[in-house]
Scaffold this active site. Structure first.
Site, mmCIF file in Angstrom:
data_model
loop_
_atom_site.group_PDB
_atom_site.id
_atom_site.type_symbol
_atom_site.label_atom_id
_atom_site.label_comp_id
_atom_site.label_asym_id
_atom_site.label_seq_id
_atom_site.Cartn_x
_atom_site.Cartn_y
_atom_site.Cartn_z
ATOM 1 N N ASN A 10 0.804 -1.165 0.050
ATOM 2 C CA ASN A 10 0.065 0.018 0.073
ATOM 3 C C ASN A 10 1.050 1.103 -0.010
ATOM 4 O O ASN A 10 1.486 1.787 1.078
ATOM 5 C CB ASN A 10 -0.909 -0.178 1.407
ATOM 6 C CG ASN A 10 -1.801 1.226 1.361
ATOM 7 O OD1 ASN A 10 -1.720 1.990 0.315
ATOM 8 N ND2 ASN A 10 -2.296 1.473 2.525
ATOM 9 N N LYS A 12 0.189 4.248 -0.353
ATOM 10 C CA LYS A 12 -0.393 5.432 0.311
ATOM 11 C C LYS A 12 -0.061 6.470 -0.749
ATOM 12 O O LYS A 12 -0.225 6.394 -1.858
ATOM 13 C CB LYS A 12 -0.062 5.655 1.390
ATOM 14 C CG LYS A 12 -0.202 4.602 2.610
ATOM 15 C CD LYS A 12 -0.227 4.695 3.930
ATOM 16 C CE LYS A 12 -0.178 3.356 4.802
ATOM 17 N NZ LYS A 12 0.200 3.306 6.015
ATOM 18 N N HIS A 104 -9.519 1.454 5.168
ATOM 19 C CA HIS A 104 -8.246 1.406 5.621
ATOM 20 C C HIS A 104 -8.499 2.645 6.712
ATOM 21 O O HIS A 104 -9.163 3.475 6.885
ATOM 22 C CB HIS A 104 -7.237 1.947 4.974
ATOM 23 C CG HIS A 104 -5.757 1.933 5.361
ATOM 24 N ND1 HIS A 104 -5.176 3.208 6.063
ATOM 25 C CD2 HIS A 104 -4.906 1.341 5.130
ATOM 26 C CE1 HIS A 104 -4.132 2.805 6.464
ATOM 27 N NE2 HIS A 104 -3.513 1.545 5.821
ATOM 28 N N GLU A 106 -6.742 5.150 7.726
ATOM 29 C CA GLU A 106 -6.594 6.507 7.589
ATOM 30 C C GLU A 106 -7.745 6.919 6.675
ATOM 31 O O GLU A 106 -8.120 8.158 6.928
ATOM 32 C CB GLU A 106 -5.145 6.649 6.523
ATOM 33 C CG GLU A 106 -4.107 6.163 7.333
ATOM 34 C CD GLU A 106 -2.863 5.645 6.521
ATOM 35 O OE1 GLU A 106 -2.921 5.731 5.327
ATOM 36 O OE2 GLU A 106 -1.994 5.160 7.186
ATOM 37 N N GLU A 176 -5.292 -4.427 10.770
ATOM 38 C CA GLU A 176 -4.001 -3.460 10.971
ATOM 39 C C GLU A 176 -4.359 -2.729 12.206
ATOM 40 O O GLU A 176 -5.468 -1.915 12.275
ATOM 41 C CB GLU A 176 -4.146 -2.502 9.816
ATOM 42 C CG GLU A 176 -3.804 -3.314 8.220
ATOM 43 C CD GLU A 176 -3.349 -2.251 7.479
ATOM 44 O OE1 GLU A 176 -2.149 -2.442 6.873
ATOM 45 O OE2 GLU A 176 -3.953 -1.185 7.143
ATOM 46 N N GLY A 182 2.729 2.297 10.528
ATOM 47 C CA GLY A 182 3.509 3.737 10.448
ATOM 48 C C GLY A 182 4.377 4.164 11.777
ATOM 49 O O GLY A 182 5.038 5.134 11.695
ATOM 50 N N SER A 222 3.770 -1.871 10.386
ATOM 51 C CA SER A 222 5.059 -2.082 10.527
ATOM 52 C C SER A 222 5.669 -3.419 10.234
ATOM 53 O O SER A 222 6.436 -3.834 11.083
ATOM 54 C CB SER A 222 5.477 -1.383 12.100
ATOM 55 O OG SER A 222 5.405 -0.185 12.363
#
Ligand code: 13P
Length: 264
Positions: A10, A12, A104, A106, A176, A182, A222
């Site tokens: 991904n 992003k 996701h 985000e 996730e 991240g 991560s």
């Protein structure tokens, strides 16, 4: 192996068209002649999809190109019309897109996507024959408050509401944990395995044991070359959804190699 591992990058909001070209040329040269026993997927920003499609479906780049499948990072829940800034499933299909990342964290946290929106997108993706990579995961506060299972169950039932068993069979779930995305803090393999086993048990309740045994559940947060093997060795972890470490061809490849070596 009942479930083929799936490793997805991904990207992003990274890698425009020229960076995509550099990545793919380097990655393809590295995997030359290698037969990796897994699905490899790359999700670039929308703007890089034409370049990626061209590189992977142009005979000049060689047959290894077909080892990689393309994902979008999002899609519209609508077919067409007055939806400024949106991209439809049919538009994605023109660029050989086979998967789409939905839900996701985000998109949930920063862009306010609700369970209802994610559910509508997931159904629209299946109508257009895209395979959803349906993301779920708890925040640190939720985990610490003992709400892990409630949060995951709510996200699963909301996202999959009204989704048929046939469409579920074409769906990948990505667990996730938000606190691992991240941050450099990976869930321990035990934490990840426990969450994956729980997710599979919820799928069994909703769709039966066979559907649960077949669905692929990726871990994301991560993932690095150094932790991929241990995570993928867990019985309920069937691949990874990788952000930062998938921006470098070599580290993405090492994750795939190390992870598929131990995947059961
Ligand atoms: P990182 O691998 O950078 O933690 O990102 C994970 C992720 O969000 C993939 O969708």
């Amino acid at each position: 192996m009942i479930r083929k591992p799936i490793f997805a990058a991904n990207w992003k909001m990274n890698n425009g068209a020229s960076a995509t070209e550099d990545f793919i040329k380097s990655f393809l040269s590295k995997i030359q002649g290698e037969n990796l026993p897994c699905d490899i997927v790359i999700a670039p920003p929308f703007i890089s999809l034409p370049k990626l499609a061209d590189l992977l479906h142009n005979a000049a780049t060689g047959q290894n190109a077909h080892a990689i499948q393309i994902a979008a990072q999002n899609c519209s829940q609508f077919d067409s019309g007055a939806y400024t800034g949106e991209i439809s499933v049919l538009m994605l299909r023109e660029f050989f897109v086979h998967y789409v990342i939905l839900g996701h964290s985000e998109r949930r946290a920063i862009f306010g996507e609700t369970a209802a929106t994610i559910n509508a997108k997931l159904k629209k993706a299946r109508e257009g024959n895209l395979k959803p990579i349906f993301c779920i995961g708890e925040t640190l506060a939720e985990r610490e408050a003992g709400q892990l299972e409630t949060v995951l169950r709510t996200q699963i039932t909301g996202g999959l509401d009204g989704v048929s068993e046939k469409d579920l069979a074409e769906t990948v779930i990505a667990y996730e944990p938000v606190w691992a995305i991240g941050t450099g803090v990976t869930a321990t393999s035990q934490q990840a395995q426990d969450a994956h086993a729980f997710v599979r048990s919820v799928i069994a309740e909703l769709y039966g044991a066979e559907a649960a045994a077949r669905i692929r559940i990726q871990y994301g947060g991560s993932v690095k070359p150094g932790n991929a093997a241990e995570l993928m060795a867990c019985p309920d972890i069937d691949g990874a959804l990788i952000g930062g470490a998938a921006l470098e061809p070599q580290s993405f490849l090492e994750i795939i190699r190390n992870g598929s070596a131990t995947a059961e």
